[in-house]
Scaffold this active site. Structure first.
Site, mmCIF file in Angstrom:
data_model
loop_
_atom_site.group_PDB
_atom_site.id
_atom_site.type_symbol
_atom_site.label_atom_id
_atom_site.label_comp_id
_atom_site.label_asym_id
_atom_site.label_seq_id
_atom_site.Cartn_x
_atom_site.Cartn_y
_atom_site.Cartn_z
ATOM 1 N N VAL A 24 -15.274 2.780 -16.001
ATOM 2 C CA VAL A 24 -16.578 2.221 -15.665
ATOM 3 C C VAL A 24 -17.111 1.343 -16.786
ATOM 4 O O VAL A 24 -16.763 1.504 -17.963
ATOM 5 C CB VAL A 24 -17.594 3.336 -15.355
ATOM 6 C CG1 VAL A 24 -17.055 4.252 -14.258
ATOM 7 C CG2 VAL A 24 -17.936 4.150 -16.600
ATOM 8 N N VAL A 70 -7.756 -3.562 -17.702
ATOM 9 C CA VAL A 70 -8.926 -4.451 -17.686
ATOM 10 C C VAL A 70 -10.042 -3.882 -18.564
ATOM 11 O O VAL A 70 -10.678 -4.607 -19.336
ATOM 12 C CB VAL A 70 -9.428 -4.658 -16.240
ATOM 13 C CG1 VAL A 70 -10.754 -5.415 -16.226
ATOM 14 C CG2 VAL A 70 -8.393 -5.425 -15.421
ATOM 15 N N LYS A 71 -10.273 -2.582 -18.453
ATOM 16 C CA LYS A 71 -11.358 -1.973 -19.229
ATOM 17 C C LYS A 71 -11.075 -2.050 -20.724
ATOM 18 O O LYS A 71 -11.993 -2.264 -21.529
ATOM 19 C CB LYS A 71 -11.539 -0.510 -18.804
ATOM 20 C CG LYS A 71 -12.633 0.241 -19.590
ATOM 21 C CD LYS A 71 -14.008 -0.339 -19.319
ATOM 22 C CE LYS A 71 -15.076 0.266 -20.240
ATOM 23 N NZ LYS A 71 -15.165 1.715 -20.168
ATOM 24 N N LEU A 72 -9.838 -1.877 -21.135
ATOM 25 C CA LEU A 72 -9.509 -1.939 -22.553
ATOM 26 C C LEU A 72 -9.727 -3.340 -23.107
ATOM 27 O O LEU A 72 -10.234 -3.510 -24.223
ATOM 28 C CB LEU A 72 -8.072 -1.472 -22.785
ATOM 29 C CG LEU A 72 -7.836 0.030 -22.517
ATOM 30 C CD1 LEU A 72 -6.352 0.348 -22.582
ATOM 31 C CD2 LEU A 72 -8.610 0.891 -23.502
#
Length: 273
Positions: free
Chosen positions: A119, A168-170
């Site tokens: 998130v 993507v979050k990293l």
């Protein structure tokens, strides 16, 4: 839907609240009498055994703090074995893409499918139903869990195969940390030019250099105050992205150099004035 939930902390509890408000039945894992009372007060069923979380659940959501905790919850207990065939497991925790893959392999014989959906946002975004999620996994499974996730998220972004949510979050968090580093350098430059930080932060949000990070820093009043507020979470994620990049034979390059002005390889550096 019947939803199992693991991780009723700073982020998880408001998610549970929104799920219940959305008409779902929630069964949440609790480890203490205090947390049991808090969860029950929200209208969820509180259980103390991990195996009870998955019983009859259409979806089980895991929202713990670290990758290690995700592995502990999903692989070292009876959670997956207790979930019915056809159900789905959602991982909100930011961690290694390999973790999602390992869990999916373990879950496959039980007919349980996995979505990694880290998130972007905080408790205030959850309360407003405005959380962003990067959903990696089979599109059919992403749609299966969407009715639950849309209770607290207005952007559920499919990003491809399982593990891509984490990837993507990293990248997102590496850029977020780098922007903090850039702002620290901007404040340093401003001071050398004779502009104090308060004046600078009062002006820049109205200019072309504005960003979500700059807006957050300006609201806190200083780069150091903002860094302290988000440091625990960003530190964890920076460590993960560095480790994952190394495991995959890649590197952060210039991003890492900018991050270095706020974070060192051992963790969060001490805030400076």
């Amino acid at each position: 839907m019947q939803i199992g939930f693991v991780g009723t902390g700073r982020m998880g509890l408001p998610m549970v609240r929104r799920l219940i408000a959305g008409g779902h039945q929630v069964r949440a894992l609790t480890r203490s009498a205090e947390s049991r009372d808090v969860v029950a007060a929200e209208g969820a069923e509180a259980v103390a055994d991990i195996s009870e979380v998955g019983l009859d659940s259409d979806v089980v959501i895991v929202c713990v703090f670290t990758d290690e905790q995700v592995l502990e919850v999903c692989l070292k207990g009876t959670l997956i074995a207790s979930m019915p065939p056809g159900s789905a497991l959602v991982i909100h925790t930011t961690g290694s893409p390999a973790t999602a893959t390992e869990i999916a392999q373990r879950a496959k014989p039980f007919g349980v499918r996995v979505v990694d959906a880290p998130v972007s946002g905080g408790p205030h975004n959850i309360a407003a139903g405005e959380l962003t999620m990067f959903a990696g996994g089979d599109p059919e499974v992403v749609e299966q869990v969407r009715p639950a996730l849309q209770c607290y998220g207005d952007r559920i972004l499919p990003v491809g195969a399982l593990g891509n949510g984490q990837r993507v979050k990293l990248v997102n968090n590496a850029l977020f940390a780098a922007q903090i580093g850039l702002l620290r350098e901007g404040v340093r430059l401003g001071a050398e030019l004779g502009i104090d930080e308060t004046t600078l932060l009062g002006a820049l949000p109205y200019a072309s250099s504005n960003s979500r990070v700059l807006t957050g820093v300006a609201a806190r009043g200083s780069v150091s105050a903002f860094s302290t507020a988000v440091g625990e979470f960003v530190d964890k994620d920076v460590a993960v992205v560095r480790r994952v990049a190394t495991e995959l034979g890649s590197e952060l390059g210039l991003i890492d150099e900018v991050i270095g002005s706020r974070f060192d390889s051992a963790g969060v550096s001490a805030p400076t004035a």
